[in-house]
Design an enzyme around this catalytic site. Structure first.
Site, mmCIF file in Angstrom:
data_model
loop_
_atom_site.group_PDB
_atom_site.id
_atom_site.type_symbol
_atom_site.label_atom_id
_atom_site.label_comp_id
_atom_site.label_asym_id
_atom_site.label_seq_id
_atom_site.Cartn_x
_atom_site.Cartn_y
_atom_site.Cartn_z
ATOM 1 N N CYS A 149 0.590 -1.094 -0.265
ATOM 2 C CA CYS A 149 -0.144 -0.282 0.005
ATOM 3 C C CYS A 149 0.784 1.227 -0.326
ATOM 4 C CB CYS A 149 -0.707 -0.503 1.243
ATOM 5 S SG CYS A 149 -0.045 0.025 2.865
HETATM 6 N N1 LIG Z 1 -4.031 -4.108 5.265
HETATM 7 C C1 LIG Z 1 -3.337 -3.140 4.000
HETATM 8 O O1 LIG Z 1 -4.429 -2.592 3.524
HETATM 9 C C2 LIG Z 1 -2.591 -4.009 2.935
HETATM 10 C C3 LIG Z 1 -2.136 -4.907 2.708
HETATM 11 N N2 LIG Z 1 -0.935 -6.679 1.740
HETATM 12 C C4 LIG Z 1 -0.876 -8.059 2.405
HETATM 13 O O2 LIG Z 1 -1.799 -8.067 1.935
HETATM 14 C C5 LIG Z 1 -1.917 -9.250 2.969
HETATM 15 C C6 LIG Z 1 -3.237 -9.754 3.443
HETATM 16 O O3 LIG Z 1 -3.723 -8.456 4.311
HETATM 17 P P1 LIG Z 1 -4.777 -8.834 5.036
HETATM 18 O O4 LIG Z 1 -5.995 -8.881 4.531
HETATM 19 O O5 LIG Z 1 -4.662 -6.725 5.826
HETATM 20 O O6 LIG Z 1 -4.770 -9.482 6.393
HETATM 21 P P2 LIG Z 1 -5.532 -9.883 7.420
HETATM 22 O O7 LIG Z 1 -4.665 -10.709 8.154
HETATM 23 O O8 LIG Z 1 -6.509 -8.700 7.364
HETATM 24 O O9 LIG Z 1 -6.364 -11.421 6.765
HETATM 25 C C7 LIG Z 1 -5.454 -12.304 6.234
HETATM 26 C C8 LIG Z 1 -6.138 -13.416 5.174
HETATM 27 O O10 LIG Z 1 -5.271 -14.725 5.816
HETATM 28 C C9 LIG Z 1 -5.427 -15.973 6.438
HETATM 29 N N3 LIG Z 1 -5.031 -16.638 6.929
HETATM 30 C C10 LIG Z 1 -4.090 -16.049 7.746
HETATM 31 N N4 LIG Z 1 -3.077 -17.323 7.753
HETATM 32 C C11 LIG Z 1 -3.463 -17.705 6.803
HETATM 33 C C12 LIG Z 1 -2.828 -19.068 6.689
HETATM 34 N N5 LIG Z 1 -1.572 -19.607 7.242
HETATM 35 N N6 LIG Z 1 -2.677 -20.118 5.467
HETATM 36 C C13 LIG Z 1 -4.635 -19.510 4.636
HETATM 37 N N7 LIG Z 1 -5.087 -18.459 4.933
HETATM 38 C C14 LIG Z 1 -4.439 -17.948 6.321
HETATM 39 C C15 LIG Z 1 -6.729 -15.117 6.927
HETATM 40 O O11 LIG Z 1 -7.780 -16.132 7.476
HETATM 41 P P3 LIG Z 1 -7.770 -17.456 8.046
HETATM 42 O O12 LIG Z 1 -6.915 -17.355 9.457
HETATM 43 O O13 LIG Z 1 -8.842 -17.638 8.161
HETATM 44 O O14 LIG Z 1 -7.369 -18.976 7.512
HETATM 45 C C16 LIG Z 1 -7.253 -14.032 6.710
HETATM 46 O O15 LIG Z 1 -8.393 -14.464 5.993
HETATM 47 C C17 LIG Z 1 -1.087 -9.363 3.718
HETATM 48 O O16 LIG Z 1 0.533 -9.611 3.101
HETATM 49 C C18 LIG Z 1 -1.135 -8.028 3.850
HETATM 50 O O17 LIG Z 1 0.926 -7.458 4.222
HETATM 51 C C19 LIG Z 1 -1.233 -5.649 1.365
HETATM 52 C C20 LIG Z 1 -1.612 -4.139 0.763
HETATM 53 C C21 LIG Z 1 -1.775 -2.914 1.549
HETATM 54 C C1 LIG Z 2 -0.966 0.321 9.137
HETATM 55 C C2 LIG Z 2 -0.239 -0.349 9.166
HETATM 56 O O1 LIG Z 2 0.516 -1.347 9.948
HETATM 57 N N1 LIG Z 2 0.082 -0.770 8.238
HETATM 58 C C3 LIG Z 2 0.922 -2.201 7.206
HETATM 59 C C4 LIG Z 2 1.177 -1.820 6.349
HETATM 60 C C5 LIG Z 2 0.763 -3.346 5.486
HETATM 61 C C6 LIG Z 2 1.426 -4.024 3.557
HETATM 62 O O2 LIG Z 2 0.539 -2.720 2.759
HETATM 63 O O3 LIG Z 2 1.717 -5.163 3.126
HETATM 64 P P1 LIG Z 2 2.319 -5.260 2.616
HETATM 65 O O4 LIG Z 2 3.843 -5.639 4.332
HETATM 66 O O5 LIG Z 2 2.322 -6.782 2.124
HETATM 67 O O6 LIG Z 2 2.399 -4.424 1.870
HETATM 68 C C7 LIG Z 2 2.444 -2.030 7.549
HETATM 69 O O7 LIG Z 2 2.970 -0.753 7.758
HETATM 70 O O8 LIG Z 2 3.201 -2.703 8.265
#
Ligand SMILES: NC(=O)C1=CN([C@@H]2O[C@H](COP(=O)(O)OP(=O)(O)OC[C@H]3O[C@@H](n4cnc5c(N)ncnc54)[C@H](OP(=O)(O)O)[C@@H]3O)[C@@H](O)[C@H]2O)C=CC1
Ligand SMILES: CC(=O)N[C@@H](CCC(=O)OP(=O)(O)O)C(=O)O
Length: 342
Positions: A149
């Site tokens: 992000c």
């Molecule tokens: N939040 C953000 O703004 C952003 C996040 N990201 C990245 O995207 C990814 C997802 O982020 P986010 O949606 O915030 O994460 P969350 O923690 O909100 O969700 C994680 C998801 O993964 C599942 N999960 C966790 N562990 C496992 C596993 N071992 N095997 C299969 N499924 C699993 C969980 O469900 P369950 O445990 O029930 O299986 C849940 O659905 C991360 O890598 C994050 O760094 C990238 C850009 C922006």
């Molecule tokens: C507020 C906050 O905690 N933000 C996360 C950004 C998560 C994210 O973008 O995920 P990736 O690491 O997959 O890019 C952080 O700073 O780690």
């Protein structure tokens, strides 16, 4: 139709994928996993999806992705890399929202992410899913490393200046702010309402794992190593990224013309009129990155403002943008949401 699987359908980015893909005219959701919610109806857990999705969550360890054309990983770092090889071997494309395949130097990735990479042989093949830079490579890719992000907002903000060779590339500054959803949908003290709702703080000033990702991307645009100081902040809002970027100009340049020209044909990068101050609410729920450029007192410092929704252009929306490109669909298909106002 494109048959779609989502691993991690209950997280913030996973639910954004559900919201977008449920109404995408060419996508058919076939598999959505969650270990904790396996067997639960998707629309029972998320009532906003009632009438949109009739699937139940599947256990990721028992699911067959064979009926999918493409699988999105919306899982923590370190999960996708364990499964991608088998999926690619079955002819299934992968769009990974985690950081597993973003950094080409595997040793650097292992250092910043604190784990051994289990699919290093695939890192070179992975295409970094920033369409404004890699659109042609994305078209033919099997494996997409969807950007983070902060890296999305920061790189889109800096790229025109770097490509123009107009700034001191070793003293870039990125001061960035994120909503709490950036931390993911999990119970952690620092993201509790009582902790985050009336507070504002910086974190990871000594070094954040997005630093190597941003350095890699901007160095590639420059053709030589760049360096920057990157300071993230946690803000009392649910979603949104606001990046204030600073660079010292090394030659005179019309910033407004430079940015308008660079992004003239980009469907999701909006260069605002001179003097604007973009707000995160202007991109809430949408796939836009809105940018404004400034040169205070006509001095030699460029100040670039870049806002995105961390869950959309910063994650799920960009992932679907990449899917559209991979399948030769109109790039804006299914992600033309207008931000919620006010
Ligand atoms: N939040 C953000 O703004 C952003 C996040 N990201 C990245 O995207 C990814 C997802 O982020 P986010 O949606 O915030 O994460 P969350 O923690 O909100 O969700 C994680 C998801 O993964 C599942 N999960 C966790 N562990 C496992 C596993 N071992 N095997 C299969 N499924 C699993 C969980 O469900 P369950 O445990 O029930 O299986 C849940 O659905 C991360 O890598 C994050 O760094 C990238 C850009 C922006
Ligand atoms: C507020 C906050 O905690 N933000 C996360 C950004 C998560 C994210 O973008 O995920 P990736 O690491 O997959 O890019 C952080 O700073 O780690």
């Amino acid at each position: 139709m494109i048959n779609v699987g989502i691993v991690g359908g209950t997280g913030y980015t996973g639910v954004e994928l559900l919201r977008i893909l449920a109404q995408h005219p060419k996508a058919k959701l076939k598999v959505i996993t969650s270990r904790q919610e396996a067997g639960t109806g998707v629309d029972d857990l998320f009532s906003s999806l009632r009438g949109q999705i009739t699937l139940k969550f599947s256990d990721p360890l028992k699911v067959d992705f064979g009926k999918c054309d493409v699988v999105f990983f919306a899982t923590p770092n370190g999960i996708a890399m364990q499964q991608v090889s088998a999926l690619l071997g079955s002819g299934i494309k992968v769009i990974d929202l985690s950081a597993d395949f973003r950094i080409k130097d595997v040793a650097e990735w292992e250092e910043w992410y604190g784990m051994s990479h289990t699919a290093p042989e695939l890192v070179a093949e992975a295409v970094y899913g920033l369409p404004e830079v890699n659109r042609e490579k994305i078209r033919n890719a099997r494996l997409i490393a969807n950007p983070g992000c902060y890296p999305t907002a920061v790189q889109l903000g800096f790229i025109p200046l770097i490509e123009a060779g107009a700034v001191d590339e070793n003293h870039l500054i990125a001061d960035t702010k994120s909503g709490v959803s950036g931390a993911g949908r999990k119970a952690e003290i620092h993201t509790l309402y009582a902790e985050a709702s009336d507070n504002f703080k910086s974190y990871a000033v000594a070094g954040h794992r997005h630093l190597p990702e941003i350095r890699q991307g901007l160095s590639e645009r420059s053709g030589k190593p760049i360096d920057l100081t990157f300071v993230p902040h946690l803000t009392p809002m649910i979603r949104g990224i606001h990046a204030t970027l600073y660079a010292r100009l090394t030659r005179d340049v019309d910033l407004q013309a430079l940015y308008e020209s660079r992004y003239a044909n980009e469907p999701f990068v909006d260069v605002l009129p001179a003097g604007s101050h973009p707000e995160t609410r202007s991109v809430r729920g949408s796939n836009f990155c809105r940018i404004a450029v400034h040169r205070p007192r006509n001095g030699d410092t460029a100040v670039i403002l870049s806002v995105t929704d961390n869950l959309v252009k910063g994650a799920a929306g960009q992932a679907v943008q990449n899917m559209n490109i991979m399948y030769g669909l109109p790039e804006k298909m299914g992600i033309q949401h207008i931000p919620l106002l006010p």
